[in-house]
Design a protein around this motif. Structure first.
Motif, mmCIF file in Angstrom:
data_model
loop_
_atom_site.group_PDB
_atom_site.id
_atom_site.type_symbol
_atom_site.label_atom_id
_atom_site.label_comp_id
_atom_site.label_asym_id
_atom_site.label_seq_id
_atom_site.Cartn_x
_atom_site.Cartn_y
_atom_site.Cartn_z
ATOM 1 N N GLY A 166 0.786 -1.223 0.000
ATOM 2 C CA GLY A 166 0.000 0.000 0.000
ATOM 3 C C GLY A 166 0.819 1.273 0.000
ATOM 4 O O GLY A 166 0.341 2.320 -0.455
ATOM 5 N N ASP A 167 2.052 1.235 0.491
ATOM 6 C CA ASP A 167 2.894 2.436 0.534
ATOM 7 C C ASP A 167 3.680 2.656 -0.753
ATOM 8 O O ASP A 167 4.287 3.712 -0.927
ATOM 9 N N ASN A 169 -0.229 0.048 9.589
ATOM 10 C CA ASN A 169 -1.143 0.219 8.450
ATOM 11 C C ASN A 169 -1.276 -1.058 7.620
ATOM 12 O O ASN A 169 -1.715 -1.011 6.471
ATOM 13 N N ASP A 170 -0.897 -2.171 8.210
ATOM 14 C CA ASP A 170 -0.913 -3.464 7.527
ATOM 15 C C ASP A 170 -2.341 -3.870 7.167
ATOM 16 O O ASP A 170 -3.231 -3.857 8.019
ATOM 17 N N GLN A 171 -2.551 -4.253 5.903
ATOM 18 C CA GLN A 171 -3.858 -4.725 5.445
ATOM 19 C C GLN A 171 -3.950 -6.251 5.392
ATOM 20 O O GLN A 171 -5.017 -6.789 5.107
ATOM 21 N N ASP A 198 2.847 -0.183 5.674
ATOM 22 C CA ASP A 198 2.055 -1.297 5.168
ATOM 23 C C ASP A 198 2.706 -2.627 5.569
ATOM 24 O O ASP A 198 3.621 -2.663 6.400
ATOM 25 N N HIS A 199 2.280 -3.702 4.953
ATOM 26 C CA HIS A 199 2.758 -5.039 5.305
ATOM 27 C C HIS A 199 4.208 -5.287 4.899
ATOM 28 O O HIS A 199 4.855 -6.186 5.435
#
Length: 218
Positions: free
Chosen positions: A130-131, A173-175, A198-199
């Motif tokens: 996501g980043d 912010n991990d999805q 993110d992850h």
């Protein structure tokens, strides 16, 4: 310090650590990124354990995501490992239900076929990267590969994190693995760090990852 061993997560390959390896080598730190066969947990543990043993004394082992399951067994009983680093990784008990720690978005995006599991390519970029810039995220998602479904636990009673100093990095912010799940696992670690990422921080923040695992947190 000794060498650093980097263990990737599900569907990935050693390639995902390229930026971190480059940063570590600039610091004069030896680093090895393990290529897991993704042919079942026992096979992955064997591949990681061989790399960890080859790294020599005072090594640091870094696990991402599913790589945490692998490292918990692969590093068990090895006195040459000075620290484990779980990067948004599964730091679990042997009988713990890993699927319960995943996000609903991830479980809904899994594709099962012919004894293998993969991630829907349309969802993978957002789940994992996501980043990253959209083009980079799409390129990385295209490199993911299926993995064998079977994850039989190897015959090891005590996971490595019970006897080796451990750091857990929570990616808030991990999805793929929600921050809440990560914090519950992180409570078992000696040291906990939180990053607003993110992850997969090794993609957009390889220097920060390298600083942490080399012992110079940023």
């Amino acid at each position: 310090m000794g060498g650093i061993v980097l263990v990737h997560g599900a569907w990935h390959g050693a390639w995902c650590w390229d930026g971190v390896v480059a940063e570590l080598r600039q610091r004069g730190v030896a680093a090895t990124a393990v290529e897991l066969p993704l042919a079942g947990l026992a096979a992955d543990v064997a591949a990681a354990r061989a790399a960890i043993q080859a790294a020599g004394p005072a090594s640091v082992v870094v696990a991402h995501s599913y790589g945490g399951l692998v490292v918990s067994y692969a590093a068990a009983g090895l006195s040459t490992v000075s620290r484990l680093v779980y990067l948004a990784a599964y730091l679990t008990e042997p009988d713990e239900d890993v699927s319960a720690l995943m996000s609903g978005k991830l479980t809904e995006s899994l594709v099962f076929r012919d004894g293998e599991v993969s991630v829907d390519p349309a969802a993978a970029a957002g789940l994992f990267y996501g980043d990253a810039a959209p083009g980079t995220a799409a390129e990385l998602a295209g490199r993911l590969r299926p993995m064998t479904i079977g994850v039989a636990v190897p015959p090891v009673v005590t996971p490595a994190w019970r006897s080796i100093p451990t750091t857990y990095v929570v990616c808030t912010n991990d999805q793929a693995i929600p921050a809440g799940s990560q914090r519950r696992m992180a409570a078992r670690a000696e040291t906990v760090v939180e990053w607003p990422t993110d992850h997969s921080p090794f993609v957009t923040r390889p220097r920060v990852v390298a600083d942490l695992v080399a012992g110079h947190p940023t």
